[in-house]
Design a protein around this motif. Structure first.
Motif, PDB file in Angstrom:
ATOM      1  N   ARG A  49       0.932  -1.245   0.001  1.00 29.99           N
ATOM      2  CA  ARG A  49       0.268  -0.142   0.065  1.00 29.99           C
ATOM      3  C   ARG A  49       0.743   1.160   0.086  1.00 29.99           C
ATOM      4  NH1 ARG A  49      -5.267   1.388   1.377  1.00 29.99           N
ATOM      5  NH2 ARG A  49      -5.834  -0.641   2.112  1.00 29.99           N
ATOM      6  N   PRO A  50       1.222   1.570  -1.122  1.00 27.03           N
ATOM      7  CA  PRO A  50       2.480   2.822  -1.236  1.00 27.03           C
ATOM      8  C   PRO A  50       1.925   3.914  -0.645  1.00 27.03           C
ATOM      9  CG  PRO A  50       2.344   1.769  -3.626  1.00 27.03           C
ATOM     10  CD  PRO A  50       1.027   1.159  -2.491  1.00 27.03           C
ATOM     11  N   HIS A  51       2.778   4.752   0.172  1.00 24.41           N
ATOM     12  CA  HIS A  51       2.425   5.799   0.696  1.00 24.41           C
ATOM     13  C   HIS A  51       2.563   6.920  -0.283  1.00 24.41           C
ATOM     14  CE1 HIS A  51       1.294   8.835   3.774  1.00 24.41           C
ATOM     15  NE2 HIS A  51       1.649   8.066   4.778  1.00 24.41           N
ATOM     16  N   PHE A  52       1.333   7.997  -0.592  1.00 25.48           N
ATOM     17  CA  PHE A  52       1.452   9.031  -1.519  1.00 25.48           C
ATOM     18  C   PHE A  52       2.089  10.139  -1.068  1.00 25.48           C
ATOM     19  CE2 PHE A  52      -1.011  11.008  -5.106  1.00 25.48           C
ATOM     20  CZ  PHE A  52      -0.370  10.191  -6.075  1.00 25.48           C
ATOM     21  N   VAL A  64       2.777   4.082  -9.554  1.00 24.15           N
ATOM     22  CA  VAL A  64       2.804   3.512  -8.183  1.00 24.15           C
ATOM     23  C   VAL A  64       1.657   2.487  -8.078  1.00 24.15           C
ATOM     24  CG1 VAL A  64       2.892   4.128  -5.856  1.00 24.15           C
ATOM     25  CG2 VAL A  64       3.748   5.653  -7.597  1.00 24.15           C
ATOM     26  N   LEU A  65       0.490   2.843  -8.542  1.00 22.95           N
ATOM     27  CA  LEU A  65      -0.663   1.908  -8.430  1.00 22.95           C
ATOM     28  C   LEU A  65      -1.424   1.429  -9.703  1.00 22.95           C
ATOM     29  CD1 LEU A  65      -2.588   4.924  -6.501  1.00 22.95           C
ATOM     30  CD2 LEU A  65      -1.102   3.159  -5.540  1.00 22.95           C
ATOM     31  N   PRO A  66      -1.151   0.101  -9.549  1.00 16.51           N
ATOM     32  CA  PRO A  66      -1.664  -0.930 -10.605  1.00 16.51           C
ATOM     33  C   PRO A  66      -2.947  -0.305 -11.228  1.00 16.51           C
ATOM     34  CG  PRO A  66      -0.399  -2.244  -9.181  1.00 16.51           C
ATOM     35  CD  PRO A  66      -0.861  -0.773  -8.466  1.00 16.51           C
ATOM     36  N   ASP A  67      -4.001  -0.335 -10.503  1.00 18.19           N
ATOM     37  CA  ASP A  67      -5.252  -0.080 -11.036  1.00 18.19           C
ATOM     38  C   ASP A  67      -5.958   0.726 -10.001  1.00 18.19           C
ATOM     39  OD1 ASP A  67      -6.682  -1.999  -9.206  1.00 18.19           O
ATOM     40  OD2 ASP A  67      -5.789  -3.442 -10.458  1.00 18.19           O
ATOM     41  N   ALA A  68      -7.504   0.948 -10.246  1.00 15.78           N
ATOM     42  CA  ALA A  68      -7.855   1.920  -9.571  1.00 15.78           C
ATOM     43  C   ALA A  68      -8.551   1.305  -8.131  1.00 15.78           C
ATOM     44  CB  ALA A  68      -9.655   2.127 -10.300  1.00 15.78           C
ATOM     45  N   SER A  69      -8.295  -0.070  -7.902  1.00 11.02           N
ATOM     46  CA  SER A  69      -8.597  -0.598  -6.790  1.00 11.02           C
ATOM     47  C   SER A  69      -7.211  -0.997  -5.886  1.00 11.02           C
ATOM     48  CB  SER A  69      -9.297  -2.088  -6.988  1.00 11.02           C
ATOM     49  OG  SER A  69      -8.408  -2.879  -7.581  1.00 11.02           O
ATOM     50  N   SER A  70      -5.977  -0.526  -6.453  1.00 16.66           N
ATOM     51  CA  SER A  70      -4.918  -0.490  -5.627  1.00 16.66           C
ATOM     52  C   SER A  70      -4.866   0.123  -4.480  1.00 16.66           C
ATOM     53  CB  SER A  70      -3.649  -0.069  -6.501  1.00 16.66           C
ATOM     54  OG  SER A  70      -3.824  -0.685  -7.641  1.00 16.66           O
ATOM     55  N   PRO A  71      -4.391  -0.386  -3.344  1.00 17.32           N
ATOM     56  CA  PRO A  71      -4.517   0.005  -2.006  1.00 17.32           C
ATOM     57  C   PRO A  71      -3.304   1.317  -2.187  1.00 17.32           C
ATOM     58  CG  PRO A  71      -3.298  -1.987  -1.917  1.00 17.32           C
ATOM     59  CD  PRO A  71      -3.860  -1.853  -3.327  1.00 17.32           C
ATOM     60  N   VAL A  72      -3.773   2.254  -1.412  1.00 11.07           N
ATOM     61  CA  VAL A  72      -2.680   3.396  -1.300  1.00 11.07           C
ATOM     62  C   VAL A  72      -2.950   4.160   0.171  1.00 11.07           C
ATOM     63  CG1 VAL A  72      -4.560   4.824  -2.475  1.00 11.07           C
ATOM     64  CG2 VAL A  72      -1.984   5.744  -2.496  1.00 11.07           C
ATOM     65  N   THR A  73      -1.994   4.610   0.656  1.00  8.42           N
ATOM     66  CA  THR A  73      -1.920   5.522   1.928  1.00  8.42           C
ATOM     67  C   THR A  73      -1.676   7.014   1.496  1.00  8.42           C
ATOM     68  OG1 THR A  73      -0.491   3.583   2.561  1.00  8.42           O
ATOM     69  CG2 THR A  73      -0.827   5.416   4.156  1.00  8.42           C
ATOM     70  N   VAL A  74      -2.420   7.833   2.365  1.00 11.71           N
ATOM     71  CA  VAL A  74      -2.202   9.270   2.130  1.00 11.71           C
ATOM     72  C   VAL A  74      -2.027   9.844   3.419  1.00 11.71           C
ATOM     73  CG1 VAL A  74      -3.522   9.269   0.211  1.00 11.71           C
ATOM     74  CG2 VAL A  74      -4.580   9.767   2.262  1.00 11.71           C
ATOM     75  N   SER A  75      -1.369  11.024   3.431  1.00 13.69           N
ATOM     76  CA  SER A  75      -1.118  11.789   4.706  1.00 13.69           C
ATOM     77  C   SER A  75      -2.073  12.921   5.016  1.00 13.69           C
ATOM     78  CB  SER A  75       0.472  12.136   4.768  1.00 13.69           C
ATOM     79  OG  SER A  75       0.682  13.071   3.669  1.00 13.69           O
ATOM     80  N   THR A  76      -2.777  13.178   3.828  1.00 13.29           N
ATOM     81  CA  THR A  76      -3.772  14.345   4.024  1.00 13.29           C
ATOM     82  C   THR A  76      -5.151  13.951   3.305  1.00 13.29           C
ATOM     83  OG1 THR A  76      -3.000  15.358   1.970  1.00 13.29           O
ATOM     84  CG2 THR A  76      -2.132  15.974   3.920  1.00 13.29           C
ATOM     85  N   ALA A  84      -9.092   9.941  -5.300  1.00 16.71           N
ATOM     86  CA  ALA A  84     -10.665   9.713  -5.525  1.00 16.71           C
ATOM     87  C   ALA A  84     -11.064  10.289  -6.661  1.00 16.71           C
ATOM     88  CB  ALA A  84     -11.472  10.098  -4.329  1.00 16.71           C
ATOM     89  N   GLU A  85     -10.817  11.339  -7.175  1.00 15.57           N
ATOM     90  CA  GLU A  85     -11.204  12.179  -8.145  1.00 15.57           C
ATOM     91  C   GLU A  85     -10.768  11.516  -9.836  1.00 15.57           C
ATOM     92  OE1 GLU A  85     -10.754  16.389  -8.290  1.00 15.57           O
ATOM     93  OE2 GLU A  85     -11.083  16.646 -10.320  1.00 15.57           O
ATOM     94  N   ALA A  86      -9.601  10.906  -9.351  1.00 15.29           N
ATOM     95  CA  ALA A  86      -8.853  10.243 -10.599  1.00 15.29           C
ATOM     96  C   ALA A  86      -9.109   8.630 -10.569  1.00 15.29           C
ATOM     97  CB  ALA A  86      -7.172  10.379 -10.310  1.00 15.29           C
ATOM     98  N   GLY A  87     -10.032   8.439  -9.641  1.00 17.11           N
ATOM     99  CA  GLY A  87     -10.613   7.096  -9.717  1.00 17.11           C
ATOM    100  C   GLY A  87     -10.141   6.058  -8.803  1.00 17.11           C
ATOM    101  N   TYR A  88      -9.210   6.384  -7.899  1.00 20.03           N
ATOM    102  CA  TYR A  88      -8.710   5.433  -6.917  1.00 20.03           C
ATOM    103  C   TYR A  88      -9.870   5.266  -5.839  1.00 20.03           C
ATOM    104  CZ  TYR A  88      -4.817   5.688  -9.856  1.00 20.03           C
ATOM    105  OH  TYR A  88      -3.741   5.498 -10.897  1.00 20.03           O
ATOM    106  N   ARG A  89     -10.123   3.859  -5.266  1.00 19.65           N
ATOM    107  CA  ARG A  89     -11.182   3.712  -4.472  1.00 19.65           C
ATOM    108  C   ARG A  89     -10.557   3.116  -3.299  1.00 19.65           C
ATOM    109  NH1 ARG A  89     -13.124   6.879  -6.274  1.00 19.65           N
ATOM    110  NH2 ARG A  89     -14.862   7.091  -7.830  1.00 19.65           N
ATOM    111  N   ASN A  90      -9.492   2.835  -3.004  1.00 17.83           N
ATOM    112  CA  ASN A  90      -9.078   2.219  -1.447  1.00 17.83           C
ATOM    113  C   ASN A  90      -7.712   2.941  -0.904  1.00 17.83           C
ATOM    114  OD1 ASN A  90      -7.904   0.177   0.049  1.00 17.83           O
ATOM    115  ND2 ASN A  90      -7.751  -1.491  -1.292  1.00 17.83           N
ATOM    116  N   ILE A  91      -8.234   3.500  -0.055  1.00 19.72           N
ATOM    117  CA  ILE A  91      -7.344   4.801   0.409  1.00 19.72           C
ATOM    118  C   ILE A  91      -7.215   4.767   1.873  1.00 19.72           C
ATOM    119  CG2 ILE A  91      -6.835   7.292   0.505  1.00 19.72           C
ATOM    120  CD1 ILE A  91      -8.384   7.549  -1.885  1.00 19.72           C
TER     121      ILE A  91
END
Lengths: 388, 388
Positions: A49-52, A64-76, A84-91
């Motif tokens: 779950r890469p940290h963005f 960094v994220l292979p597809d829209a369901s790829s897990p990702v970490t955020v700090s803000t 989310a606006e770019a379609g990513y769904r697992n944050i």
């Protein structure tokens, strides 16, 4: 570590039209860094779950994220909203939640994003439960576990872990599991210390999961990670995901820790020589802390790189040359190895590249990345997501 | 120093709708700070050329610059371009010029802006003269003089001063005079040292001007300045203008130097309490170095404020409370005076304000200022000019 040839570097002429200072990404190195960690984690069978927080640019997300369901970490939440606006769904938003931010969390969840929050106090649990009840929504939450006394979190043996998990599991919010960050691993400079930090992170996570299991509380997520430990795990049995951020660019702190070489660092600040002080052995450049950041993350490391390691305009590291000090828009470059500085190597108007102490901090000083691919001769611009 | 009553402070309720962290300006303090330096310099009969590098917001320009012809200093061409677009016409770019930036300088001059550049080498003089010859324009230039070995500039007795001035005066560029910055005054913590630094800045400037006069080279501009010396001049005979930037907001470095009180600091970062660590005596807030900057400018000062001095949500300084350490989005607050921390003063979800070590650096981490005037009950947003 992979071997880079000079050919991945954008030639100096490729960026001559850009005014300095600017932030440069060596794209082949960036992609190599992403592949390296992905390849290292894959055999463990756990998610990455890469940290963005390091990159914060939507143009980079696809690498960094292979597809829209790829897990990702955020700090803000700002990062979460942009993803989310770019379609990513697992944050996962990995900074302790506050009640005032819940309307933005709720709005993302209403859009269909699985936005998981982090907390470690009854007040936060209450706020999340109250929000979910009032807005008839379900916010997934992780409890932060403290594995090394670095900052927040509760100890796995602390009875509050069970209390908070029960309050979440029984409330309208959703208890998802536990999250740990081995922040103290940033002070490990030997392989053995790193492996011990990684082992401790995993062992502490499992103690938390087991404490929950003993009370029949399911813990579907066991999330660990930091760039130093991500490169040092010996086993990840029971862990479900690994988080890391700075590995995408790497930096001088990570080179000190030993998880990369100077040649792996994909980020640099390009600066122009604007003065010489021959009496003092100084070369002045137009990159100060405004371009480099004031981060002195290597100050207590085995190799103190000052405000950055100097490379030539083509990206080749110039051994012994550092940014000795930084004012707002001035950097002072000099030798730290006792050799005399050859001013002819730094004519007025020529360019140098400065490798950063801390990639997250240096990138934060800029609105854009100038991304060069010397292998394919391309140049693109990525835009940083700013603010909170 | 002026006395502030609590009534200039925006009440905490006034900013409850803004998500943290954010950058707050106390407008009455900001305006008081501007008036204070203006009143101090006016009796000397020299111009004040405020440095825009601290503020970098066009909405603030009208407070700092009385009219379109008011002199202003900038640290980047981006600031100059934004000020020119807003109608300002008298701008000095106080970072050594490089040939690659001259087309942007030329474009501003073509728009009717008096954009004065700074230089201290024959290569730079050549580049400016060549550009002027090729583009049939006149670029005014100042020669940087070194008064204290801080960074760039040449000594007033250095024969290169005469050479460079002659090359400018005889070429298509225009020799305007000399510019000095007493950068070492940032390390003066006593009145006597500050006055000596101020005296030295003026005396060095006059030596440069006199050296030029002895060769019949007119020197219409004699520009000196830094916030510490700007508050410490005893006489300015022969000087034509004073530059200073950080005085508009002030900060903990300036409080250490003694040119302001903590109560004069007009800038703060508002943060939310997101965790407690009672064993360690830590309060965690959602402002790390991303909001505060990594600047540790008070590290070697008489009072080391860590990553910032804590004030309550209403702005009242909480003695002994500092940001002890900062991660990207986490700040750890604690006491440094040996007293136990009263966690009831910092409930989860409550807000604090952090006064900055270095206002220029902290402001640079944000895109916007949230500007509150507690006296008039107003709130406005100023937008930072970003980049170079």
């Amino acid at each position: 570590m992979q071997t880079h040839t000079g050919s991945t570097q954008a030639p100096a002429a490729a960026h001559g039209h850009l005014n300095t200072p600017f932030l440069m990404v060596d794209k082949p190195k960036f992609i190599d860094n992403l592949i390296r960690l992905r390849s290292l984690i894959a055999p463990f069978g756990v998610a990455l779950r890469p940290h963005f927080k390091t990159i914060r640019a939507i143009e980079a997300a696809a690498y960094v994220l292979p597809d829209a369901s790829s897990p990702v970490t955020v700090s803000t939440l700002r990062e979460a909203e942009a993803l989310a606006e770019a379609g990513y769904r697992n944050i996962t938003y990995a900074v302790g939640i506050s009640a005032a931010k819940l309307p933005r969390v709720g709005a993302l969840i209403e859009q269909g994003v699985t936005l998981t929050v982090l907390l470690d106090s009854p007040e936060q649990v209450q706020a999340v439960n109250d929000y979910c009840a009032a807005h008839r929504c379900t916010i997934p939450a992780l409890i932060e576990i403290d594995c090394d006394g670095h900052r927040g979190g509760i100890l796995p043996e602390d009875p509050r872990l069970i209390e908070l998990a029960r309050l979440l599991a029984d409330g309208p919010a959703q208890f998802q599991g536990v999250l740990l960050h081995a922040g103290e691993s940033y002070r490990c400079y030997r392989r053995q210390g790193l492996q011990e930090a990684a082992d401790n992170e995993v062992a502490t996570a499992l103690r938390a999961r087991n404490a929950l299991a003993a009370r029949q509380i399911p813990c579907p997520v066991v999330s660990v990670g930091s760039t130093p430990t991500a490169f040092s795990y010996r086993q990840l049995e029971g862990v479900t995901e690994v988080r890391a951020g700075v590995y995408s660019f790497f930096d001088l702190v990570m080179a000190n820790i030993g998880v990369c070489e100077l040649e792996d660092i994909a980020l640099s600040v390009v600066a122009t020589v604007i003065g010489h002080n021959r009496d003092k052995g100084w070369v002045l450049v137009d990159a100060g802390w405004m371009a480099l950041s004031a981060d002195r993350g290597t100050a207590r490391a085995p190799v103190d790189y000052g405000y950055g390691q100097v490379a030539n305009a083509g990206g080749a590291v110039m051994a012994g040359m550092q940014v000795l000090s930084a004012n707002q828009e001035h950097g002072i470059i000099g030798r730290v190895d006792g050799h005399p500085l050859c001013f002819e190597d730094f004519p007025i108007g020529s360019r140098v590249r400065i490798l950063p102490n801390h990639a997250c901090a240096t990138a934060a000083m800029h609105d854009q990345y100038q991304v060069f691919d010397g292998l394919h001769g391309t140049h693109e611009v990525w835009h940083r997501i700013k603010g909170w």
